[in-house]
Scaffold this active site. Structure first.
Site, PDB file in Angstrom:
ATOM      1  N   GLY A 179      11.878  24.804 -13.186  1.00 25.84           N
ATOM      2  CA  GLY A 179      11.032  24.417 -12.056  1.00 25.84           C
ATOM      3  C   GLY A 179      11.059  22.900 -11.939  1.00 25.84           C
ATOM      4  N   ALA A 231       9.331  20.634 -13.384  1.00 26.94           N
ATOM      5  CA  ALA A 231       9.272  19.957 -14.674  1.00 26.94           C
ATOM      6  C   ALA A 231      10.567  20.152 -15.458  1.00 26.94           C
ATOM      7  CB  ALA A 231       8.071  20.460 -15.471  1.00 26.94           C
ATOM      8  N   GLY A 232      11.024  21.391 -15.560  1.00 27.05           N
ATOM      9  CA  GLY A 232      12.201  21.684 -16.373  1.00 27.05           C
ATOM     10  C   GLY A 232      13.485  21.121 -15.783  1.00 27.05           C
ATOM     11  N   HIS A 261      -8.465  29.482  -5.623  1.00 25.40           N
ATOM     12  CA  HIS A 261      -8.327  28.889  -4.302  1.00 25.40           C
ATOM     13  C   HIS A 261      -9.099  29.739  -3.299  1.00 25.40           C
ATOM     14  CE1 HIS A 261      -6.579  26.988  -0.865  1.00 25.40           C
ATOM     15  NE2 HIS A 261      -5.927  26.158  -1.640  1.00 25.40           N
ATOM     16  N   ARG A 317     -13.288  23.417  -3.477  1.00 19.76           N
ATOM     17  CA  ARG A 317     -12.686  24.727  -3.716  1.00 19.76           C
ATOM     18  C   ARG A 317     -13.554  25.653  -4.556  1.00 19.76           C
ATOM     19  NH1 ARG A 317      -6.292  23.537  -5.260  1.00 19.76           N
ATOM     20  NH2 ARG A 317      -5.729  22.787  -3.200  1.00 19.76           N
ATOM     21  N   GLU A 372       3.108  22.556 -15.525  1.00 18.69           N
ATOM     22  CA  GLU A 372       1.880  23.364 -15.567  1.00 18.69           C
ATOM     23  C   GLU A 372       1.682  24.005 -16.952  1.00 18.69           C
ATOM     24  OE1 GLU A 372       1.393  25.869 -12.084  1.00 18.69           O
ATOM     25  OE2 GLU A 372      -0.336  26.894 -12.970  1.00 18.69           O
TER      26      GLU A 372
HETATM   27  C1  LIG Z   1       1.251  28.912  -3.511  1.00 21.38           C
HETATM   28  C2  LIG Z   1       1.159  27.628  -4.278  1.00 21.38           C
HETATM   29  C3  LIG Z   1       1.016  26.421  -3.608  1.00 21.38           C
HETATM   30  C4  LIG Z   1       0.945  25.208  -4.300  1.00 21.38           C
HETATM   31  N1  LIG Z   1       0.836  24.042  -3.604  1.00 21.38           N
HETATM   32  C5  LIG Z   1       0.817  22.861  -4.274  1.00 21.38           C
HETATM   33  C6  LIG Z   1       0.783  21.622  -3.576  1.00 21.38           C
HETATM   34  O1  LIG Z   1       0.764  21.585  -2.358  1.00 21.38           O
HETATM   35  N2  LIG Z   1       0.791  20.470  -4.293  1.00 21.38           N
HETATM   36  C7  LIG Z   1       0.822  20.480  -5.649  1.00 21.38           C
HETATM   37  O2  LIG Z   1       0.850  19.405  -6.252  1.00 21.38           O
HETATM   38  N3  LIG Z   1       0.866  21.643  -6.345  1.00 21.38           N
HETATM   39  C8  LIG Z   1       0.867  22.830  -5.695  1.00 21.38           C
HETATM   40  N4  LIG Z   1       0.907  23.999  -6.407  1.00 21.38           N
HETATM   41  C9  LIG Z   1       1.052  23.958  -7.871  1.00 21.38           C
HETATM   42  C10 LIG Z   1       2.490  23.611  -8.282  1.00 21.38           C
HETATM   43  O3  LIG Z   1       3.395  24.175  -7.384  1.00 21.38           O
HETATM   44  C11 LIG Z   1       2.872  24.104  -9.683  1.00 21.38           C
HETATM   45  O4  LIG Z   1       1.863  23.792 -10.580  1.00 21.38           O
HETATM   46  C12 LIG Z   1       4.154  23.447 -10.178  1.00 21.38           C
HETATM   47  O5  LIG Z   1       5.159  23.529  -9.227  1.00 21.38           O
HETATM   48  C13 LIG Z   1       4.618  24.071 -11.480  1.00 21.38           C
HETATM   49  O6  LIG Z   1       5.893  23.571 -11.832  1.00 21.38           O
HETATM   50  P1  LIG Z   1       6.527  23.882 -13.246  1.00 21.38           P
HETATM   51  O7  LIG Z   1       7.853  23.234 -13.280  1.00 21.38           O
HETATM   52  O8  LIG Z   1       5.569  23.528 -14.309  1.00 21.38           O
HETATM   53  O9  LIG Z   1       6.660  25.473 -13.297  1.00 21.38           O
HETATM   54  P2  LIG Z   1       7.477  26.516 -12.386  1.00 21.38           P
HETATM   55  O10 LIG Z   1       7.979  25.925 -11.150  1.00 21.38           O
HETATM   56  O11 LIG Z   1       6.626  27.735 -12.296  1.00 21.38           O
HETATM   57  O12 LIG Z   1       8.747  26.854 -13.251  1.00 21.38           O
HETATM   58  C14 LIG Z   1       8.710  27.647 -14.392  1.00 21.38           C
HETATM   59  C15 LIG Z   1      10.125  27.852 -14.868  1.00 21.38           C
HETATM   60  O13 LIG Z   1      10.105  28.389 -16.177  1.00 21.38           O
HETATM   61  C16 LIG Z   1      10.959  29.501 -16.271  1.00 21.38           C
HETATM   62  N5  LIG Z   1      10.415  30.338 -17.332  1.00 21.38           N
HETATM   63  C17 LIG Z   1       9.131  30.699 -17.562  1.00 21.38           C
HETATM   64  N6  LIG Z   1       9.032  31.431 -18.672  1.00 21.38           N
HETATM   65  C18 LIG Z   1      10.272  31.543 -19.177  1.00 21.38           C
HETATM   66  C19 LIG Z   1      10.829  32.191 -20.319  1.00 21.38           C
HETATM   67  N7  LIG Z   1      10.066  32.866 -21.173  1.00 21.38           N
HETATM   68  N8  LIG Z   1      12.162  32.119 -20.506  1.00 21.38           N
HETATM   69  C20 LIG Z   1      12.960  31.445 -19.633  1.00 21.38           C
HETATM   70  N9  LIG Z   1      12.486  30.799 -18.556  1.00 21.38           N
HETATM   71  C21 LIG Z   1      11.166  30.862 -18.334  1.00 21.38           C
HETATM   72  C22 LIG Z   1      10.984  30.087 -14.889  1.00 21.38           C
HETATM   73  O14 LIG Z   1      12.156  30.837 -14.703  1.00 21.38           O
HETATM   74  C23 LIG Z   1      10.960  28.806 -14.045  1.00 21.38           C
HETATM   75  O15 LIG Z   1      12.268  28.298 -13.962  1.00 21.38           O
HETATM   76  C24 LIG Z   1       0.977  25.222  -5.711  1.00 21.38           C
HETATM   77  C25 LIG Z   1       1.110  26.426  -6.399  1.00 21.38           C
HETATM   78  C26 LIG Z   1       1.185  27.626  -5.702  1.00 21.38           C
HETATM   79  C27 LIG Z   1       1.311  28.899  -6.477  1.00 21.38           C
END
Ligand SMILES: Cc1cc2nc3c(=O)[nH]c(=O)nc-3n(C[C@H](O)[C@H](O)[C@H](O)COP(=O)(O)OP(=O)(O)OC[C@H]3O[C@@H](n4cnc5c(N)ncnc54)[C@H](O)[C@@H]3O)c2cc1C
Ligand code: FES
Lengths: 639, 272
Positions: A44, A46-47, A268, A332, A427
């Site tokens: 995602g 971060a990764g 939310h 919220r 996250e």
């Molecule tokens: C509908 C919605 C709207 C949002 N709107 C906003 C916004 O407007 N502004 C804002 O700042 N934030 C917003 N957020 C929050 C924000 O999008 C997320 O907190 C953020 O994008 C998370 O990014 P991440 O890289 O941590 O995780 P993610 O993008 O969830 O990525 C997780 C990754 O880990 C991988 N993974 C997980 N577990 C495993 C495993 N066991 N083995 C292998 N791979 C694994 C998945 O395949 C994926 O690639 C929103 C969230 C939602 C749900």
């Protein structure tokens, strides 16, 4: 392992800490970098950003995702935007103000030094993203546009229509692709991490399952990054994607990593309600609708008339009634609780009674349909596609849903967990947002972690580490692999009656009813009794057909639900132990006479970090006390 | 509440089913027809498949494999050709946002995978779309090193260019354009990607190389030629206009003239 909760915050005044840290990081020499290997779980924001930036520096990176492509991570769904303290509007924004807003928004339950650094880095993120070609909104002169978001007083949110997350993710995916093309990142798609390998208190690698062939394999590295996202869909219905889960972080927890503030979950208020019990997800409708929409329910219990047939004096505009100063624009958490409350009293609308009207009729009358459509046209379309109702003709129905999890693995200032060499980003970690996240701040944090904080911090760690690759044939790896193998076999061979989904739904119900928007001791105790029973039933009555040597969605899901069934307990323990209301966590025992949340700084000004103590024991609470040197805690008031 | 017959493609190319036997549909694949009753019109198409899968599970059958994740039309994971149309009968809609109210009671619904040589079937309705990732890896980015960027407002971009780039950037990478095309061409996908970056000033320095490399990779993956029928545009859930293909044709032509080293490596060569 002895637990040390040393946050490693650098010396110096708040504003100089990150610079001091940068100046004193250990460095790995350029010709040594390719000898080090880093595993990244998650692609995602971060990764992907961490993988790309580490590979650019010269490290070998192995990136894993259970998705078929890095571009599908749930970051893709973020709509509203990303904050940065650029002060491009000249409206008085500054690094300090973004820091202040985030600390206050988090209800004084986050670390000042981390949050200040986040605000400092925020501008660099936008610079980098623009350079990557991310098509942010612009004004007619060609400059970047901003909007205000989430109730703050300045316009600091950068956005790309309603698809900011998608565009930012495509940028990070591009950077990742560049490194894959150069051979510096090896990408493992449709591969799920199922175990962390820890030897001598140091993270040495992971065990993964190939979701297409079922093959289980081992991967060793000098450092492991977990960037696996949030766990909102523990509650079954949420705004998260179907596959979001807690497995990666929970498996690390079971290997000794501390899980911090699991009970800080954000709800939310404006989501499309579930219309029947087979529904699988809740779709977010932008909060901006509350700027012009009025929220109401019928005054009369059981009033089944269509909303248009109910005259104004028979409607209860309950937010306006209860919060005359803020009305429909209360924060919220307040809005969510008020909606749930009124529905619990039986006033809810729609087939399930879990819904309230969000009515734009007055706005349409005042501003004209054209203006309203200009503002919310795409939301109207989305709403109509899902519900078949046209919001310009009849009010929308909305209901709160689980959306974001502030809790996550505990990390220090370097984003390293208490297990050496295990870093946690995005996250998945607990940092920065305290008890409540402000809108448009998660994207900022994920990218700050991945592009700018993890690369030098991991270099600092690796510099003290021998470049030989840990032996993946060691007994720790053998044991971990065997454990995964046994678990998979156990799951496929239960031969019971019910699907994993069935148990997930039940768990979601227990959690939503007992540890949802408001919590009390009795409910939490009851949840702590119900969860183990459900878990036992799961292990006796799960049904999976097909084998573990093929693409088997039921099996994938079962593994994730099994972890949720354990993790839910940790979350409830945390909620029970925190007998104060703060941010998104509302304890009914801790409220003012008018029903407002009462924070208790004297007893609870700490991060709760939970340690796994064995399957049959209660986890142990460790406290990282919080210092508020810069911003003195005040009451979050909305009156 | 409505009843349906679901005629669905089942295939297990890996050939490993329970007990080492053949998987559902066998290696070559075939249609199976299932009956499903009492479906609420407010359910999404994928929720209907969830229920069908529960039913199969209860009958000791193997559930149907299909890709999905966000269920809100943005991740691009869901696919399916429904009654002959990628993402089904509603325009500008992904399968996950398609609702059962659009299907008549007692009708038969035919569900197939996105079919293309470059998208091999993994299991039932799940296909391997990693060819898209490899096209992107070949050059679908601006190679900026983290930390190198100047202040975001030093590059001004006319609103029109930013908006055009944005429209191209809304592609969710689902592959419906390929599934809709009788030649299984990926031109709309590649055009959207090259145009997004090509329309922005930041994308200029690498434009020639990017265009050539992505097109070359597209050919190597075995996607067909574009014969200008624009079924892709009609199938695209994000309404990406086929006019980007003209833009790609133009960019490709200029790029191949200016870059003498480029040679087409495939008989299935790109014709512009
Ligand atoms: C509908 C919605 C709207 C949002 N709107 C906003 C916004 O407007 N502004 C804002 O700042 N934030 C917003 N957020 C929050 C924000 O999008 C997320 O907190 C953020 O994008 C998370 O990014 P991440 O890289 O941590 O995780 P993610 O993008 O969830 O990525 C997780 C990754 O880990 C991988 N993974 C997980 N577990 C495993 C495993 N066991 N083995 C292998 N791979 C694994 C998945 O395949 C994926 O690639 C929103 C969230 C939602 C749900
Ligand atoms: S499931 Fe994400 S677009 Fe359909």
């Amino acid at each position: 392992m002895s637990i040390s909760l040393h946050a490693k915050i650098p010396d110096g005044p708040l504003a100089d800490k990150w610079d001091n840290q940068l100046a004193h990081f250990n460095l790995v020499s350029p010709n040594n970098k390719p000898k080090y290997k880093v595993i990244v779980v998650g692609s995602g924001l971060a990764g992907a950003s961490a993988s790309a930036s580490l590979a650019e520096l010269g490290y070998q990176v192995d990136c894993f995702t259970f998705h078929d492509s890095p571009r599908r991570a749930h970051s893709v769904a973020a709509q509203g935007g990303i904050n940065a303290a650029k002060n491009y509007r000249n409206d008085g924004d500054s690094i300090y103000r973004l820091f202040y807003d985030t600390i206050k928004g988090g209800d004084f339950r986050s670390r000042e030094a981390n949050v200040y650094r986040l605000a400092q880095i925020s501008g660099q993120i936008i610079d980098h993203c623009v350079a990557q070609g991310i098509p942010f909104a612009r004004d007619y002169a060609g400059y970047l546009d901003n909007r205000s978001f989430g109730g703050v007083q300045v316009s600091r949110t950068f956005y790309a229509r309603g698809q900011t997350g998608q565009q930012l993710l495509l940028g990070a995916y591009g950077a990742l692709n560049h490194q894959i093309h150069q051979g510096k990142v090896t990408m493992h798609t449709r591969t799920e991490m199922l175990e962390l390998v820890v030897e001598d208190d140091v993270a040495k690698g992971i065990i993964v399952r190939n979701l297409v062939t079922g093959e289980i394999s081992r991967h060793s590295a000098h450092a492991v990054i977990i960037a696996s996202g949030g766990y909102s869909n523990l509650y079954y219905l949420s705004t998260n994607a179907q596959a979001c889960n807690v497995t990666a972080t929970y498996r690390a927890y079971k290997k000794g990593a501390l899980f911090a503030n699991p009970c800080f979950t954000q709800i939310h208020p404006t989501c499309i309600p579930a219309s029947n019990e087979n529904q699988s997800k809740l779709t977010l409708m932008s909060e901006s609708l509350r700027n012009d929409g009025r929220i109401w329910v019928p005054k009369k219990l059981g009033d089944k008339r269509s909303p248009e047939a109910i005259p104004d004096n028979e409607r209860d505009y309950f937010l306006e009634r209860r919060y005359p100063a803020f009305g429909n624009l209360v924060p919220r958490d307040i809005a969510s609780r008020a909606v749930k409350n009124i529905c619990d009293q039986g006033y809810g609308v729609g087939s399930t009674g879990h819904g309230v009207y969000l009515d734009l009729a007055d706005a349409i009358q005042k501003l004209g349909l054209k203006t309203v459509k200009e503002r919310y046209g795409n939301l109207f379309e989305m709403y109509q596609r899902i519900t078949d109702d046209d919001p310009s003709q009849t009010p929308m129905k909305i209901y709160p849903a689980l959306h974001y999890t502030m809790g996550g693995l505990w990390v220090d200032y370097h984003l390293m967990s208490n297990i050496q060499g295990l870093f946690v980003l995005g996250e998945a970690n607990f940092s920065d947002h305290g008890a409540n996240r402000l809108g448009a701040s998660a994207l900022m944090q994920g990218l700050a972690d991945g592009y700018f904080i993890a690369p030098p911090s991991i270099g600092h760690y690796l510099a003290t580490y021998q470049p030989e690759l840990p032996d993946s044939q060691s007994s720790a790896f053998n044991l971990a692999l065997e454990k995964v193998d046994n678990r998979v076999n156990k799951l496929v061979n239960i031969s019971g009656q019910h699907s994993a989904d069935y148990f997930h739904r039940q768990l979601g119900k227990i959690m939503w009813e007992n540890c949802g928007m408001s919590r009390n001791e009795q409910q939490l105790t009851s949840a702590l009794e119900q969860i183990p029973q459900l878990r036992e039933q799961f292990w006796q009555d799960l049904k999976i057909t097909g084998s573990d040597k093929m693409l088997n969605a039921q099996l994938e899901k079962a593994g994730r639900v099994a972890d949720y069934l354990e993790f839910a307990e940790v979350l409830c323990h945390d909620a029970l132990a925190r007998n104060e209301s703060c941010g998104a966590h509302f304890r009914e025992e801790s409220q003012s006479t008018s029903g407002e949340a009462k924070r208790d700084d004297e007893h609870y000004s700490y991060t709760a970090a939970w340690e796994y103590k064995g399957d049959d024991n209660t986890p142990q609470l460790h406290k990282e006390m919080l210092n508020h040197d810069e911003v003195k805690p005040s009451n979050r008031s909305y009156k | 509440m409505a009843d349906y017959k679901i005629k669905v493609w089942r295939q297990s190319p890996l050939g490993i089913g329970p007990g080492g036997g053949e998987g559902p549909g066998g290696k070559e694949g075939k249609f199976e027809t299932y009956t499903i009753n009492n479906i609420d019109s407010d359910l999404s198409f994928l929720e209907m498949l969830d229920i069908l899968n529960q039913q199969l599970l209860q009958e000791n059958n193997i559930p149907i494999a299909f890709d999905h994740d966000c269920r809100e039309g943005i991740c691009g994971a869901c696919s399916l050709v429904i009654n002959g149309v990628p993402h089904g009968p509603e325009s500008s809609t992904t399968t996950c946002q398609l609702y059962m109210r659009h299907f008549e009671h007692n009708s038969t619904i035919i569900v197939e995978p996105f079919r293309a040589k470059a998208f091999p079937v993994i299991q039932d309705l799940v296909v391997d779309r990693s060819a898209f990732d490899r096209i992107m890896q070949a050059g679908g980015y601006i190679s900026v090193h983290t930390g190198a960027a100047t202040d975001a407002n030093t590059v001004l971009i006319a609103k029109q260019s930013a908006d055009d780039a944005f429209t191209a950037a809304t592609c969710i990478g689902c592959g419906a354009c390929v599934a809709a095309c009788k030649n299984a061409s990926a031109m709309l996908f590649v055009a959207a990607k090259t145009s997004q970056l090509g329309l922005l000033p930041q994308g200029q320095p690498e434009k020639t190389n990017r265009t050539l490399k992505m097109v070359q990779q597209m050919q190597l993956e075995g996607f067909g030629n574009c014969s200008n029928h624009y079924e892709c545009e009609a199938a695209c859930p994000k309404n990406i206009p086929a006019s980007y293909i003209a833009q790609l044709n133009k960019d490709f032509l200029i790029s191949s003239f200016t870059n003498k080293e480029f040679e087409c490596q495939n008989d299935n060569c790109y014709e512009s």
